[in-house]
Design a protein around this motif. Sequence first.
Motif, PDB file in Angstrom:
ATOM      1  N   VAL A  39       4.622  11.872  -9.634  1.00 18.30           N
ATOM      2  CA  VAL A  39       3.699  11.014  -8.888  1.00 18.30           C
ATOM      3  C   VAL A  39       2.882  10.170  -9.862  1.00 18.30           C
ATOM      4  N   ILE A  40       2.455  10.775 -10.961  1.00 17.87           N
ATOM      5  CA  ILE A  40       1.668  10.042 -11.953  1.00 17.87           C
ATOM      6  C   ILE A  40       2.462   8.873 -12.526  1.00 17.87           C
ATOM      7  N   HIS A  44       0.852  -1.183   0.000  1.00 17.81           N
ATOM      8  CA  HIS A  44       0.000   0.000   0.000  1.00 17.81           C
ATOM      9  C   HIS A  44       0.895   1.244   0.000  1.00 17.81           C
ATOM     10  N   ALA A  45       0.485   2.270  -0.746  1.00 14.83           N
ATOM     11  CA  ALA A  45       1.242   3.524  -0.776  1.00 14.83           C
ATOM     12  C   ALA A  45       0.273   4.693  -0.821  1.00 14.83           C
ATOM     13  N   ALA A  46       0.579   5.743  -0.059  1.00 18.43           N
ATOM     14  CA  ALA A  46      -0.298   6.913   0.020  1.00 18.43           C
ATOM     15  C   ALA A  46       0.511   8.186  -0.165  1.00 18.43           C
ATOM     16  N   SER A  47      -0.016   9.085  -0.990  1.00 21.78           N
ATOM     17  CA  SER A  47       0.579  10.398  -1.204  1.00 21.78           C
ATOM     18  C   SER A  47      -0.400  11.459  -0.729  1.00 21.78           C
ATOM     19  N   PHE A  51      -3.601  17.537  -8.711  1.00 24.34           N
ATOM     20  CA  PHE A  51      -4.348  16.385  -8.205  1.00 24.34           C
ATOM     21  C   PHE A  51      -5.394  15.949  -9.222  1.00 24.34           C
ATOM     22  N   ASP A  52      -6.070  16.929  -9.840  1.00 22.24           N
ATOM     23  CA  ASP A  52      -7.088  16.617 -10.834  1.00 22.24           C
ATOM     24  C   ASP A  52      -6.473  15.961 -12.074  1.00 22.24           C
ATOM     25  N   VAL A  53      -5.282  16.418 -12.479  1.00 24.95           N
ATOM     26  CA  VAL A  53      -4.578  15.790 -13.596  1.00 24.95           C
ATOM     27  C   VAL A  53      -4.201  14.358 -13.231  1.00 24.95           C
ATOM     28  N   LEU A  54      -3.711  14.165 -12.000  1.00 24.17           N
ATOM     29  CA  LEU A  54      -3.368  12.826 -11.509  1.00 24.17           C
ATOM     30  C   LEU A  54      -4.561  11.884 -11.635  1.00 24.17           C
ATOM     31  N   ARG A  55      -5.708  12.332 -11.145  1.00 29.77           N
ATOM     32  CA  ARG A  55      -6.888  11.463 -11.178  1.00 29.77           C
ATOM     33  C   ARG A  55      -7.308  11.153 -12.611  1.00 29.77           C
ATOM     34  N   ALA A  56      -7.266  12.154 -13.477  1.00 28.91           N
ATOM     35  CA  ALA A  56      -7.652  11.947 -14.869  1.00 28.91           C
ATOM     36  C   ALA A  56      -6.716  10.975 -15.582  1.00 28.91           C
ATOM     37  N   GLU A  57      -5.400  11.140 -15.348  1.00 28.52           N
ATOM     38  CA  GLU A  57      -4.423  10.262 -15.992  1.00 28.52           C
ATOM     39  C   GLU A  57      -4.587   8.817 -15.532  1.00 28.52           C
ATOM     40  N   LEU A  58      -4.782   8.620 -14.225  1.00 27.29           N
ATOM     41  CA  LEU A  58      -4.952   7.259 -13.720  1.00 27.29           C
ATOM     42  C   LEU A  58      -6.265   6.650 -14.192  1.00 27.29           C
ATOM     43  N   ALA A  59      -7.309   7.473 -14.253  1.00 28.27           N
ATOM     44  CA  ALA A  59      -8.595   6.976 -14.735  1.00 28.27           C
ATOM     45  C   ALA A  59      -8.494   6.558 -16.204  1.00 28.27           C
ATOM     46  N   ALA A  60      -7.791   7.360 -17.003  1.00 30.13           N
ATOM     47  CA  ALA A  60      -7.637   7.049 -18.426  1.00 30.13           C
ATOM     48  C   ALA A  60      -6.881   5.746 -18.636  1.00 30.13           C
ATOM     49  N   LYS A  61      -5.949   5.439 -17.723  1.00 32.19           N
ATOM     50  CA  LYS A  61      -5.177   4.203 -17.818  1.00 32.19           C
ATOM     51  C   LYS A  61      -5.840   3.068 -17.036  1.00 32.19           C
ATOM     52  N   GLN A  62      -7.052   3.309 -16.525  1.00 30.73           N
ATOM     53  CA  GLN A  62      -7.821   2.328 -15.749  1.00 30.73           C
ATOM     54  C   GLN A  62      -7.036   1.823 -14.537  1.00 30.73           C
ATOM     55  N   ARG A  63      -6.349   2.774 -13.880  1.00 34.30           N
ATOM     56  CA  ARG A  63      -5.582   2.441 -12.667  1.00 34.30           C
ATOM     57  C   ARG A  63      -6.414   2.826 -11.459  1.00 34.30           C
ATOM     58  N   ASP A  64      -6.881   1.837 -10.720  1.00 30.18           N
ATOM     59  CA  ASP A  64      -7.708   2.098  -9.548  1.00 30.18           C
ATOM     60  C   ASP A  64      -6.898   2.715  -8.421  1.00 30.18           C
ATOM     61  N   GLY A  84       0.760  15.698  -8.642  1.00 31.85           N
ATOM     62  CA  GLY A  84       0.594  14.643  -9.630  1.00 31.85           C
ATOM     63  C   GLY A  84       1.594  14.714 -10.764  1.00 31.85           C
ATOM     64  N   PRO A  85       1.566  15.790 -11.597  1.00 31.72           N
ATOM     65  CA  PRO A  85       2.500  15.900 -12.716  1.00 31.72           C
ATOM     66  C   PRO A  85       3.925  16.182 -12.234  1.00 31.72           C
TER      67      PRO A  85
END
Length: 325
Positions: A244-245, A180-183, A271-284, A188-189
């Motif tokens: 981070v991304i 487990h890892a938490a930031s 943070f919003d870019v981080l979430r969008a990038e991970l969502a686009a790559k289907q990374r939960d 993000g970028p």
Amino acid sequence: MLKVSVIAVLNLLFWSALATAEDYPVGDKPFRRYAAEGRDGKRITFYLSTQQAPTHPLPLIVWVQGTGCSSHFVRVGERIGSGLQSLLYSVARGRARILAVEKPGVEFLDNQPDAGDAQTCRPEFRAEFTLERWATTIADAIKAAQALPGVETSKTLVIGISEGGIVAMRVSNVSPVVTHAASLSGGGPVYLFHMAEFMRSRGLDVEKEVYVCWSEILKDPDSDTKFCWGQTHRQWSSFMKTSVISEALRSRALLYFAQGTADTQQAIAGFDVLRAELAAKQRDAVFERIEGADHALDLPNQKAPEGLEAVFGRVENWFLGDVGK
């Protein structure tokens, strides 16, 4: 990695043989100091919370602090004050062991007056502190700590705040035992984005304040005597190689991210870019976007570290499988 005075204030409150322990706790919480040898042959100092009436092994929660070269423990008057690892210990309520590792080149009780100015740090820190070295130091400390009695090895959480966020993500990629890892407030970028947003928010010329400085870093990227934005060229050039991304997309660990919308150090846009990038790559992952919270994750009506303590609790419950408690 920007100057984070709030976090600095809060902090005031297989490659080696088994770690050797000092024979006394440090600080106002039951932490014991250990020394071990890293994969590069250099000494590692880490602190592991002791167990109160232990009945069974407990998993590790590894704390990664933000910017600066202060020790996890500093003198406060006649006492030794403990950093945010003690808050993690209190929130864990005996459910986990807390591990805190000194940064390369930092000695026990080192106290940096200004976390944003590395010129006041030891020369050893300026020469040795890079993202790569810091992450492998933590990975080696985890390995040494897990060889000690009373440590469960089935799962491990690494949690970092601010600069520590990208480090936590990197550690999850260099240590196979991290599950487990938490930031927290880690953006993000790549940091150049955050630096540009930081300067722009203050009405400064981004081209002059960010990209001119970055050009100077590129001319001498390994220098530990030249500085930009308060840190060495060597430090910046290492952290700028990733984000981070990027680290999150590589990681096999379960991931947790939290950031406040009123953070003036790391723009919420990152943070919003981080979430969008991970969502686009289907990374939960778990994404906690806290309306009105600052860089230390406190809301306007909270007194530090109330907001951070609450986030610590949610992250620890997520890690330990106690969601809702």
